[in-house]
Write a protein that holds these residues in place. Structure first.
Motif, short mmCIF file in Angstrom:
data_model
loop_
_atom_site.label_atom_id
_atom_site.label_comp_id
_atom_site.label_asym_id
_atom_site.label_seq_id
_atom_site.Cartn_x
_atom_site.Cartn_y
_atom_site.Cartn_z
N VAL A 268 7.24 -0.57 2.75
CA VAL A 268 5.78 -0.98 3.52
C VAL A 268 5.79 -0.34 4.83
O VAL A 268 6.95 -0.37 5.53
CB VAL A 268 5.68 -2.33 3.33
CG1 VAL A 268 4.22 -2.70 4.02
CG2 VAL A 268 5.73 -2.92 2.19
N PRO A 364 2.26 1.68 0.69
CA PRO A 364 1.28 0.33 1.23
C PRO A 364 1.59 -0.09 2.66
O PRO A 364 2.54 0.29 3.30
CB PRO A 364 1.62 -0.60 0.47
CG PRO A 364 2.91 -0.56 -0.35
CD PRO A 364 2.98 1.09 -0.28
N ARG A 365 0.71 -0.52 3.25
CA ARG A 365 0.61 -0.88 4.70
C ARG A 365 0.31 -2.34 4.80
O ARG A 365 -0.10 -3.03 3.87
CB ARG A 365 -0.57 -0.03 5.57
CG ARG A 365 -0.75 1.37 5.28
CD ARG A 365 0.09 1.87 6.53
NE ARG A 365 -0.01 3.47 6.44
CZ ARG A 365 0.38 4.34 7.26
NH1 ARG A 365 0.89 3.68 8.76
NH2 ARG A 365 0.25 5.48 7.25
N ALA A 366 1.01 -3.00 5.83
CA ALA A 366 0.81 -4.32 5.88
C ALA A 366 0.57 -4.78 7.54
O ALA A 366 1.08 -3.81 8.38
CB ALA A 366 1.77 -5.18 5.54
N LEU A 371 4.44 -7.87 7.91
CA LEU A 371 5.91 -7.09 8.00
C LEU A 371 7.20 -8.03 8.21
O LEU A 371 8.28 -7.87 7.77
CB LEU A 371 5.75 -5.75 8.65
CG LEU A 371 4.84 -4.65 8.03
CD1 LEU A 371 5.04 -3.42 8.98
CD2 LEU A 371 5.75 -4.34 6.71
#
Length: 532
Positions: A268, A364-366, A371
């Motif tokens: 991520v 994917p991003r968070a 994170l």
């Protein structure tokens, strides 16, 4: 003496190219001799035919090396960098042009921003570097984040100072020639054929001779570029920028590892634009003295054998020895260099697209908080599992239900004991009698017994219990992610009682005579909070 070194280096540079003609002439003479013998009626052997073939292959390698040398100055496509135009970033371009004008140099034709702690100018030189050509400049975004406008002005003036040729007209040629020689050697190094290796060995040996001779010239030009920067940006600002470079480099490396890479093991990425843009958060309100902690205790990297950069301390001392210039930074010059950048968020986002490639759109991003929390949970699970597995096996052995030879890793996750089960086993005296022996140890530690064995495995037990505690607190909603932008690395912020007493409670639980009372007391507090 300086001019003599420059002339000697220039002669060797010319000889590096002429070496190809000499080798071709030698091969041509050998071929002519072989062909003449055949024309004169001498019997042609298989060995002579092989020699002609080998000569042809060597000639091809030599010609390729000559072309590699001539093409070294050509500007290749910029990778991992964002092109910025004067219309899009007029303030930054104005600073660059002012630095070029102050050194008597032409400004770059193209300007790029990259993710390195560095600035550099390259150009499409021609005729062995004798003639300058189209010029590009790259500026690392971390410099914009960590430096003031005045410091950046000194860095830019230093880069143009390499090409100003203030000491000798051939100085710039020698510097461009070093790059061309290294490029040629690199081309041969990538080849795997025997004839490339044979020719490359000759070029490499000649290159070592040239690099040794030109190294002193390169060092003189570095120091001359420092003096150019001092004249343009001021003595104190130049000293400040020189000192800032290694500190910024260490801080940026820490950021990439501790923050930008926080979700690497989870697959991520941080929010879009924050992979590099997050460095602003870590740098916010921090002085160089604050950042020095990241480089404290680190051994300076060993310089390359032919490095033309003198040590930073030596360069700083020489600039400080210059007369006082009475220059002080204007208010605008003391502001962060990042203020020169318009729409900085868009630049950081574009830089991610350049450097991450397909990963930029597929991974994917968070949020930063998510994170940090996800990584903390993953680390707690990893640290606690060996202790849980060892405890599960010890409990089965205690109940005479252990399957002989069953490996520790075969215990199913749903059969792993919880924190209270582990503490119960510790209270029954199983920690140092059964559990510790079942925790994996390296082969070289397998012979340890008694106190030595306990001391070796104690950190693993401590970390395992800590991981179980963290998981319990996460499940109970008693912890929050702590990004610690002003600290060393992100982690979890524990409740007050836990922050004050957790280490003490864990130390007591893993002592030679374990005592879990304090740890159970803290856990009781968590249970009461959840009950509410």
């Amino acid at each position: 003496m300086s001019r003599l070194r420059v002339v000697r280096a220039f002669v060797l540079l010319t000889g590096f190219f002429l070496l190809g003609f000499v080798l071709l002439a030698a091969l041509g003479a050998l071929d002519w001799l072989l062909v003449s013998r055949a024309a004169a009626g001498a019997p042609t052997s298989l060995l002579q035919g092989g020699a002609l073939t080998a000569s042809l292959l060597l000639a091809v390698a030599i010609v390729q090396g000559m072309f590699a040398f001539l093409r070294a100055g050509r500007l290749r496509k910029e990778e991992g960098a964002v092109a910025v135009t004067p219309d899009a970033q007029p303030e930054l371009w104005a600073l660059v042009r002012a630095a070029a004008e102050a050194t008597g140099e032409q400004p770059p034709d193209e300007l790029y921003l990259d993710a390195q702690v560095n600035a550099a100018v390259s150009e499409a030189s021609r005729m062995l570097g004798l003639l300058p050509g189209r010029r590009r400049m790259r500026i690392g975004v971390p410099l914009l984040v960590g430096m003031t406008v005045q410091q950046l002005r000194g860095v830019l003036a230093h880069e143009f100072g390499h090409y100003a040729n203030l000491d000798t007209r051939l100085g710039g040629v020698i510097m461009r020639g070093r790059a061309a020689v290294l490029h040629t050697v690199e081309v041969f190094g990538r080849s795997q054929t025997w004839f490339h290796e044979a020719v490359g060995m000759l070029y490499v040996r000649y290159a070592h001779l040239y690099l040794r001779t030109s190294q002193a010239v390169g060092r003189e030009q570095e120091l001359a570029a420092d003096r150019t920067a001092a004249r343009h940006a001021g003595r104190d600002a130049t000293v400040s920028s020189l000192r800032a470079m290694p500190v910024l480099d260490a801080a940026y490396e820490h950021y990439l590892t501790a923050y930008a890479g926080v979700g690497e093991r989870l697959g991520v990425l941080p929010p879009r634009g924050e992979v590099y843009g997050g460095f602003r958060r870590m740098m916010a309100g921090r002085s160089l003295e604050d950042l020095a902690e990241f480089s404290a205790g680190q051994t300076p990297p060993r310089p390359h054998e032919y490095d033309s950069h003198p040590p930073i301390a030596e360069r700083v001392a020489l600039i400080q020895a210059l007369p006082e210039d009475g220059r002080t930074a204007e208010p605008d010059d003391a502001r962060p260099a990042l203020t020169l950048l318009r729409e900085a968020d868009a630049v950081f986002t574009a830089l991610e697209a350049c450097t991450l490639g397909p990963t930029d759109s597929t991974v994917p991003r968070a949020s930063w908080d998510d994170l940090v929390m996800a990584r903390a949970v993953a680390e707690a699970q990893e640290e606690s599992r060996p202790l849980q597995v060892a405890t599960a096996r010890a409990l089965r052995a205690e109940s005479a239900d252990d399957r002989a030879g069953r490996p520790a890793g075969s215990v199913a996750d749903d059969a792993l004991p919880c924190l209270e089960d582990v503490l119960d086993a510790v209270d029954r005296g199983l920690l140092w009698m059964e559990i510790a022996d079942r925790i994996p140890k390296p082969q070289q530690a397998s012979w340890l017994t008694g106190a030595s064995a306990r001391n070796f495995v104690r950190p693993s037990v401590f970390n395992g219990l800590a991981g179980l505690v963290h998981l319990r607190l996460v499940q109970a909603g008693q912890v929050t992610p702590d990004l610690a932008w002003s600290g060393h690395s992100p982690g979890l912020a524990l409740p007050g009682e836990w922050a004050r007493h957790m280490d003490e409670a864990l130390d007591a639980a893993v002592a030679d005579t374990p005592d879990t009372a304090l740890l159970r007391s803290l856990l009781a507090g968590v249970a009461s909070e959840v009950a509410r």
